[in-house]
Design an enzyme around this catalytic site. Structure first.
Site, PDB file in Angstrom:
ATOM      1  N   ARG A 169     -54.653  26.034 -39.054  1.00 30.02           N
ATOM      2  CA  ARG A 169     -53.687  24.949 -38.936  1.00 30.02           C
ATOM      3  C   ARG A 169     -52.658  24.920 -40.062  1.00 30.02           C
ATOM      4  NH1 ARG A 169     -56.632  19.512 -36.563  1.00 30.02           N
ATOM      5  NH2 ARG A 169     -57.523  20.476 -34.692  1.00 30.02           N
ATOM      6  N   ASP A 199     -50.730   4.868 -36.823  1.00 29.63           N
ATOM      7  CA  ASP A 199     -51.409   6.151 -37.007  1.00 29.63           C
ATOM      8  C   ASP A 199     -50.964   6.720 -38.343  1.00 29.63           C
ATOM      9  OD1 ASP A 199     -52.995   8.211 -34.961  1.00 29.63           O
ATOM     10  OD2 ASP A 199     -51.942   9.232 -36.581  1.00 29.63           O
TER      11      ASP A 199
END
Length: 282
Positions: free
Chosen positions: A42, A150
């Protein structure tokens, strides 16, 4: 040449520990050793974007003054943003019952506040909004607000756009698609999709928020959805979060967790167990 470049961007143990410590300190994410391959995969694109040759260089950059902004990209890359419309439908049945019970008070001037903490790409707050409008089409005229937060600003931006591919629309019944969505083209992939209509989007306010940082909200919530968020936290971080959730929840409010998450023991934090993965102030 490709093999040499990949070897250079292999995540070494010292860099893994440095990245794991930073992620835990800033966002509460707990990264086990078995996640090293995932982290390497990632973060390689961040090394390419910054023109850095290897993970030790990346860790040095993270520690520098100019690397402070990179912390946000790091957390964004490590956060798993998976959500579905009407995920765990029994929670929405509970929400519907709560709202139906409070409709007379709402129509008499009371307020209703709902928090989607860890809203990911926005399916959860939109599911909440549809549930409320299905309970009462006059919700727009009442004192109602859904807060969706978030830690990842990228998914907040996605949620604000409110455009979903057919794959991401799974879980939305056909009548609700027709009532609350219009056909659109997904800006990320240029494939056909569906755009959330103004009648549900205007019920929601989106903001980036780190659950471990101070919360700017001053009022209390009637319902909090914090689902599949604390599963990434260790026990110490979870135990620090539950009192804060209790503090911002109304005495007759509801806290929803994910199917594999628990408050244990709930009474220690002022909660009692309600329906499955549902907690209420004791």
């Amino acid at each position: 040449m490709i093999a040499a470049r990949l070897a250079q961007t292999t995540l070494d143990p010292d860099s893994f520990r440095a990245i794991a410590e930073l992620a835990y300190r800033e966002s509460g994410l707990t990264l086990a050793d078995k996640k090293a391959t995932m982290i390497q995969s990632r973060l390689r694109h961040r090394l390419r974007a910054l023109g850095l040759p290897d993970f030790p260089s990346y860790c040095s950059y993270l520690k520098s003054d100019q690397g402070r902004q990179e912390h946000r990209h790091l957390i964004s890359a490590l956060t798993t943003n998976v959500s579905h419309f009407f995920r765990e439908r029994h929670h929405f049945d509970t929400l519907r019952a709560l709202v139906t019970q409070r409709l007379p008070a709402l129509r008499a001037g009371a307020s209703l506040r709902i928090w989607s903490a860890g809203c990911s790409n926005g399916q959860e707050p939109l599911s909440i909004a549809m549930t409320l409008l299905e309970c009462a089409p006059d919700m727009h005229g009442l004192d109602l607000r859904i807060l969706a937060t978030d830690i990842d600003p990228k998914v907040i931006a996605f949620a604000k756009r409110g455009v979903y591919s057919d794959r991401l629309m799974e879980g939305v019944p056909t009548p609700l698609r027709a009532r609350y969505f219009t056909h659109a083209i997904c800006p990320e992939t240029n494939e056909p999709g569906h755009a959330a209509g103004a009648q549900i989007r205007k019920l929601i306010r989106y903001n980036p928020l780190n659950l471990l940082a101070p919360w700017p909200m001053r009022g209390r919530f009637d319902a909090i959805f914090c689902r599949n968020v604390v599963i990434y936290f260790d026990l110490q971080t979870q135990c620090g979060l539950w009192p804060r959730m209790h503090q911002v929840l109304h005495r007759d409010g509801v806290l929803f967790l994910g199917h594999s998450e628990r408050i244990s023991p709930p009474e220690h934090f002022g909660f009692r167990v309600g329906e499955p993965t549902t907690y209420r102030p004791a």
